[in-house]
Design an enzyme around this catalytic site. Structure first.
Site, short mmCIF file in Angstrom:
data_model
loop_
_atom_site.label_atom_id
_atom_site.label_comp_id
_atom_site.label_asym_id
_atom_site.label_seq_id
_atom_site.Cartn_x
_atom_site.Cartn_y
_atom_site.Cartn_z
N GLY A 198 1.48 -13.35 -9.13
CA GLY A 198 0.94 -13.99 -10.32
C GLY A 198 1.89 -13.98 -11.50
N SER A 199 2.97 -13.25 -11.40
CA SER A 199 3.95 -13.16 -12.49
C SER A 199 4.99 -14.27 -12.34
CB SER A 199 4.65 -11.79 -12.44
OG SER A 199 5.86 -11.82 -13.16
N SER A 200 5.18 -15.05 -13.41
CA SER A 200 6.19 -16.11 -13.34
C SER A 200 7.59 -15.53 -13.14
CB SER A 200 6.15 -16.99 -14.59
OG SER A 200 6.43 -16.22 -15.75
#
Length: 120
Positions: A6-8
């Site tokens: 979920g982390s860019s």
């Protein structure tokens, strides 16, 4: 890699690794997974952010630094240009990230490179 999908910042490392044909073992950390304050994580990354990688004992954090490392170590001639001036341009773009430009420039460049390979 310690991080989460979920982390860019983690996404761009995972994408680059995939482009290079590298296998990444993901240990879900950060976000809803927690673990950033664990002593063993802090020993790896005192900044307590994701992503963090361990490449055969060489630990790195900060996604842009990881991208430059992976490209240099595994992508010379592909993600890392052979030509020194072209490499300099890539490093300049990575340096623009604190101004909020790095991710947009990297995404635009990556999309163009993929399109160029598809059309070749």
């Amino acid at each position: 890699m310690w991080g989460h999908r979920g982390s860019s910042c983690c996404q761009k490392v995972l994408w680059s690794a995939a482009e290079l044909g590298l296998t990444i073992d993901l240990t879900e950390t950060g976000g809803g997974y927690g673990g950033l304050g664990a002593p063993e994580y802090i020993a790896r990354n005192p900044n307590r952010v994701v992503p963090t990688i361990d490449d055969d004992g060489f630990v790195m954090w900060e996604s842009s630094a990881i991208l430059l490392y992976l490209a240099s170590a595994y992508g010379r001639g592909t993600l890392e240009p052979e030509d020194a001036r072209a490499r300099g341009g890539r490093w300049r773009s990575a340096g623009a990230e604190p101004a909020g430009l790095g991710d947009r420039l990297a995404a635009r460049r990556a999309a163009q490179e993929i399109a160029d390979r598809m059309l070749a």
